[in-house]
Scaffold this motif. Structure first.
Motif, PDB file in Angstrom:
ATOM      1  N   LEU A   1       0.883  -1.116   0.116  1.00  0.00           N
ATOM      2  CA  LEU A   1      -0.053   0.256  -0.024  1.00  0.00           C
ATOM      3  C   LEU A   1       0.951   1.146   0.063  1.00  0.00           C
ATOM      4  CD1 LEU A   1      -2.764  -1.064   2.669  1.00  0.00           C
ATOM      5  CD2 LEU A   1      -2.886  -0.996   0.087  1.00  0.00           C
ATOM      6  N   THR A   2       0.437   2.273  -0.668  1.00  0.00           N
ATOM      7  CA  THR A   2       1.022   3.523  -0.601  1.00  0.00           C
ATOM      8  C   THR A   2       1.238   4.265   0.950  1.00  0.00           C
ATOM      9  OG1 THR A   2      -1.020   4.932  -1.069  1.00  0.00           O
ATOM     10  CG2 THR A   2       0.340   4.156  -2.968  1.00  0.00           C
ATOM     11  N   THR A   3       1.815   5.144   1.080  1.00  0.00           N
ATOM     12  CA  THR A   3       1.957   5.906   2.403  1.00  0.00           C
ATOM     13  C   THR A   3       0.588   6.213   2.741  1.00  0.00           C
ATOM     14  OG1 THR A   3       4.413   6.412   1.882  1.00  0.00           O
ATOM     15  CG2 THR A   3       3.297   7.466   3.919  1.00  0.00           C
ATOM     16  N   ALA A   4      -0.140   7.101   1.897  1.00  0.00           N
ATOM     17  CA  ALA A   4      -1.446   7.608   2.168  1.00  0.00           C
ATOM     18  C   ALA A   4      -2.289   6.510   2.433  1.00  0.00           C
ATOM     19  CB  ALA A   4      -1.727   8.418   0.999  1.00  0.00           C
ATOM     20  N   GLU A   5      -2.329   5.324   1.848  1.00  0.00           N
ATOM     21  CA  GLU A   5      -3.404   4.348   2.187  1.00  0.00           C
ATOM     22  C   GLU A   5      -2.909   3.713   3.623  1.00  0.00           C
ATOM     23  OE1 GLU A   5      -6.106   3.919   0.883  1.00  0.00           O
ATOM     24  OE2 GLU A   5      -5.910   5.250  -0.889  1.00  0.00           O
ATOM     25  N   VAL A   6      -1.678   3.508   3.808  1.00  0.00           N
ATOM     26  CA  VAL A   6      -1.310   3.127   5.278  1.00  0.00           C
ATOM     27  C   VAL A   6      -2.081   3.915   6.208  1.00  0.00           C
ATOM     28  CG1 VAL A   6       0.234   2.512   6.617  1.00  0.00           C
ATOM     29  CG2 VAL A   6       0.728   1.741   4.399  1.00  0.00           C
ATOM     30  N   GLY A   7      -1.905   5.304   6.033  1.00  0.00           N
ATOM     31  CA  GLY A   7      -2.328   6.124   6.997  1.00  0.00           C
ATOM     32  C   GLY A   7      -3.715   6.093   7.059  1.00  0.00           C
ATOM     33  N   ASN A   8      -4.658   5.943   5.986  1.00  0.00           N
ATOM     34  CA  ASN A   8      -6.153   5.882   5.634  1.00  0.00           C
ATOM     35  C   ASN A   8      -6.732   4.328   6.620  1.00  0.00           C
ATOM     36  OD1 ASN A   8      -6.854   8.166   4.326  1.00  0.00           O
ATOM     37  ND2 ASN A   8      -6.511   6.994   2.414  1.00  0.00           N
ATOM     38  N   LEU A   9      -5.463   3.463   6.503  1.00  0.00           N
ATOM     39  CA  LEU A   9      -5.755   2.303   7.367  1.00  0.00           C
ATOM     40  C   LEU A   9      -5.717   2.666   8.666  1.00  0.00           C
ATOM     41  CD1 LEU A   9      -4.647  -1.257   6.281  1.00  0.00           C
ATOM     42  CD2 LEU A   9      -4.328  -0.488   8.673  1.00  0.00           C
ATOM     43  N   TYR A  10      -4.849   2.980   9.324  1.00  0.00           N
ATOM     44  CA  TYR A  10      -4.593   3.465  10.774  1.00  0.00           C
ATOM     45  C   TYR A  10      -5.649   4.435  11.152  1.00  0.00           C
ATOM     46  CZ  TYR A  10       0.029   1.136  10.842  1.00  0.00           C
ATOM     47  OH  TYR A  10       1.044   0.403  11.116  1.00  0.00           O
ATOM     48  N   LEU A  11      -6.037   5.186  10.407  1.00  0.00           N
ATOM     49  CA  LEU A  11      -7.151   6.060  10.825  1.00  0.00           C
ATOM     50  C   LEU A  11      -8.627   5.376  10.751  1.00  0.00           C
ATOM     51  CD1 LEU A  11      -8.447   8.913  11.345  1.00  0.00           C
ATOM     52  CD2 LEU A  11      -8.483   9.277   8.748  1.00  0.00           C
ATOM     53  N   ILE A  12      -8.859   4.432  10.021  1.00  0.00           N
ATOM     54  CA  ILE A  12     -10.178   3.777   9.948  1.00  0.00           C
ATOM     55  C   ILE A  12     -10.010   2.976  11.157  1.00  0.00           C
ATOM     56  CG2 ILE A  12     -11.640   2.102   8.898  1.00  0.00           C
ATOM     57  CD1 ILE A  12     -10.309   3.169   5.942  1.00  0.00           C
ATOM     58  N   ASN A  13      -8.929   2.165  11.444  1.00  0.00           N
ATOM     59  CA  ASN A  13      -8.830   1.418  12.511  1.00  0.00           C
ATOM     60  C   ASN A  13      -9.191   2.064  13.924  1.00  0.00           C
ATOM     61  OD1 ASN A  13      -8.245  -1.238  11.288  1.00  0.00           O
ATOM     62  ND2 ASN A  13      -6.357  -0.771  11.195  1.00  0.00           N
ATOM     63  N   SER A  14      -8.690   3.247  13.858  1.00  0.00           N
ATOM     64  CA  SER A  14      -8.819   4.128  14.926  1.00  0.00           C
ATOM     65  C   SER A  14     -10.321   4.570  15.259  1.00  0.00           C
ATOM     66  CB  SER A  14      -8.094   5.637  14.847  1.00  0.00           C
ATOM     67  OG  SER A  14      -6.699   5.362  14.838  1.00  0.00           O
ATOM     68  N   ILE A  15     -10.918   4.803  14.142  1.00  0.00           N
ATOM     69  CA  ILE A  15     -12.393   5.113  14.150  1.00  0.00           C
ATOM     70  C   ILE A  15     -13.208   3.826  14.604  1.00  0.00           C
ATOM     71  CG2 ILE A  15     -14.432   5.445  13.010  1.00  0.00           C
ATOM     72  CD1 ILE A  15     -12.751   7.136  11.008  1.00  0.00           C
ATOM     73  N   LEU A  16     -12.607   2.518  14.240  1.00  0.00           N
ATOM     74  CA  LEU A  16     -13.259   1.488  14.619  1.00  0.00           C
ATOM     75  C   LEU A  16     -12.814   1.244  16.153  1.00  0.00           C
ATOM     76  CD1 LEU A  16     -12.416  -1.187  11.817  1.00  0.00           C
ATOM     77  CD2 LEU A  16     -14.567  -0.653  12.682  1.00  0.00           C
ATOM     78  N   GLY A  17     -11.913   1.541  16.494  1.00  0.00           N
ATOM     79  CA  GLY A  17     -11.559   1.580  18.063  1.00  0.00           C
ATOM     80  C   GLY A  17     -12.248   2.239  19.096  1.00  0.00           C
ATOM     81  N   PHE A  18     -12.677   3.560  18.429  1.00  0.00           N
ATOM     82  CA  PHE A  18     -13.460   4.589  19.082  1.00  0.00           C
ATOM     83  C   PHE A  18     -14.870   3.817  19.444  1.00  0.00           C
ATOM     84  CE2 PHE A  18     -17.182   7.136  18.432  1.00  0.00           C
ATOM     85  CZ  PHE A  18     -17.416   7.914  19.702  1.00  0.00           C
ATOM     86  N   TYR A  19     -15.775   3.107  18.324  1.00  0.00           N
ATOM     87  CA  TYR A  19     -16.756   2.338  18.643  1.00  0.00           C
ATOM     88  C   TYR A  19     -16.846   1.331  19.681  1.00  0.00           C
ATOM     89  CZ  TYR A  19     -18.711   5.258  14.645  1.00  0.00           C
ATOM     90  OH  TYR A  19     -19.265   6.140  13.948  1.00  0.00           O
ATOM     91  N   GLY A  20     -15.633   0.599  19.381  1.00  0.00           N
ATOM     92  CA  GLY A  20     -15.299  -0.563  20.261  1.00  0.00           C
ATOM     93  C   GLY A  20     -15.222  -0.107  21.684  1.00  0.00           C
ATOM     94  N   LEU A  21     -14.349   0.640  22.063  1.00  0.00           N
ATOM     95  CA  LEU A  21     -13.991   1.133  23.420  1.00  0.00           C
ATOM     96  C   LEU A  21     -15.380   1.722  23.936  1.00  0.00           C
ATOM     97  CD1 LEU A  21     -10.373   2.448  23.006  1.00  0.00           C
ATOM     98  CD2 LEU A  21     -11.462   0.244  24.119  1.00  0.00           C
ATOM     99  N   ALA A  22     -15.807   2.733  23.228  1.00  0.00           N
ATOM    100  CA  ALA A  22     -16.840   3.766  23.801  1.00  0.00           C
ATOM    101  C   ALA A  22     -18.261   2.947  23.916  1.00  0.00           C
ATOM    102  CB  ALA A  22     -17.103   4.890  23.076  1.00  0.00           C
ATOM    103  N   LEU A  23     -18.651   2.185  22.994  1.00  0.00           N
ATOM    104  CA  LEU A  23     -20.053   1.511  22.741  1.00  0.00           C
ATOM    105  C   LEU A  23     -20.008   0.123  22.960  1.00  0.00           C
ATOM    106  CD1 LEU A  23     -21.271   3.929  19.992  1.00  0.00           C
ATOM    107  CD2 LEU A  23     -21.444   4.098  22.532  1.00  0.00           C
TER     108      LEU A  23
END
Length: 212
Positions: A23-45
């Motif tokens: 993956l390109t650097t930008a897409e790796v960044g998107n991957l970590y960002l999406i996983n962070s959003i998922l982490g928010f839902y997981g931890l909070a709800l």
């Protein structure tokens, strides 16, 4: 069990090595960002309800009520998955995140990932808690290895993007969650009882969960 754990670590490290390579650097960044959003839902709800389930799991298993309680939890999980649609839209719009990611694709991915990731984790974790550790390790390794394989195929032949990679993980999560649930149902022999489920959904029980 120890060998299984080692396999888990190795597959996880290989996955990181592969997606940071293809993956390109930008897409790796998107991957970590999406996983962070998922982490928010997981931890909070979702994670607080996980903890409540784990607290009650032995008594539910003794009473043969695991499938009934799963049915109730499934309703909550569907609600959270659907709630993620407007929440994700507002989050992305408010903070201007992941502008290079198709918003509709991202929102749909999060709905399905929240649902299947949670069920994968819940069923496998309960197998482990109830002393079916070999099955837990086997299903975990299958989830990781199939996720790696599906992700590589999608990125190579369809979509070389963060969502392409994560879609491969999603396919494996859903597939193994279903297989593990069928195994779980066969091993424990619990049956769905709608009358008992209606009795479960009452004020005191709901209040007990909220207080926890």
């Amino acid at each position: 069990i120890s060998i299984g754990r080692i396999f888990q670590i190795v597959i996880s490290l290989v996955a990181v090595r592969v997606f940071t390579t293809i993956l390109t650097t930008a897409e790796v960044g998107n991957l970590y960002l999406i996983n962070s959003i998922l982490g928010f839902y997981g931890l909070a709800l979702i994670n607080p309800i996980h903890m409540y389930i784990y607290r009650k799991i032995y008594s539910w298993a003794e009473e043969k009520q695991l499938i009934n309680c799963f049915f109730v939890f499934n309703g909550y999980l569907l609600l959270i998955a659907l709630l993620s649609l407007p929440l994700t839209f507002l989050l992305i719009r408010a903070f201007g995140l992941a502008r290079s990611v198709d918003l509709v694709h991202l929102m749909l991915f999060l709905v399905f990932n929240i649902y299947f990731l949670t069920w994968n984790q819940v069923v496998l974790s309960i197998l482990n808690i109830l002393n079916h550790r070999t099955s837990f390790i086997l299903f975990t390794i299958l989830t990781l290895s199939l996720g790696l394989a599906f992700s590589i195929v999608i990125v190579k032949f369809s979509s070389a993007s963060a969502l392409g990679w994560l879609n491969g993980q999603l396919i494996a999560l859903g597939l193994i969650a279903w297989v593990a649930f069928l195994y779980f149902k066969r091993v424990f022999g619990d049956k769905l009882n709608l009358d008992h489920i209606r009795r479960l959904i009452n004020g005191p029980n709901l209040n007990s969960v909220m207080v926890f």
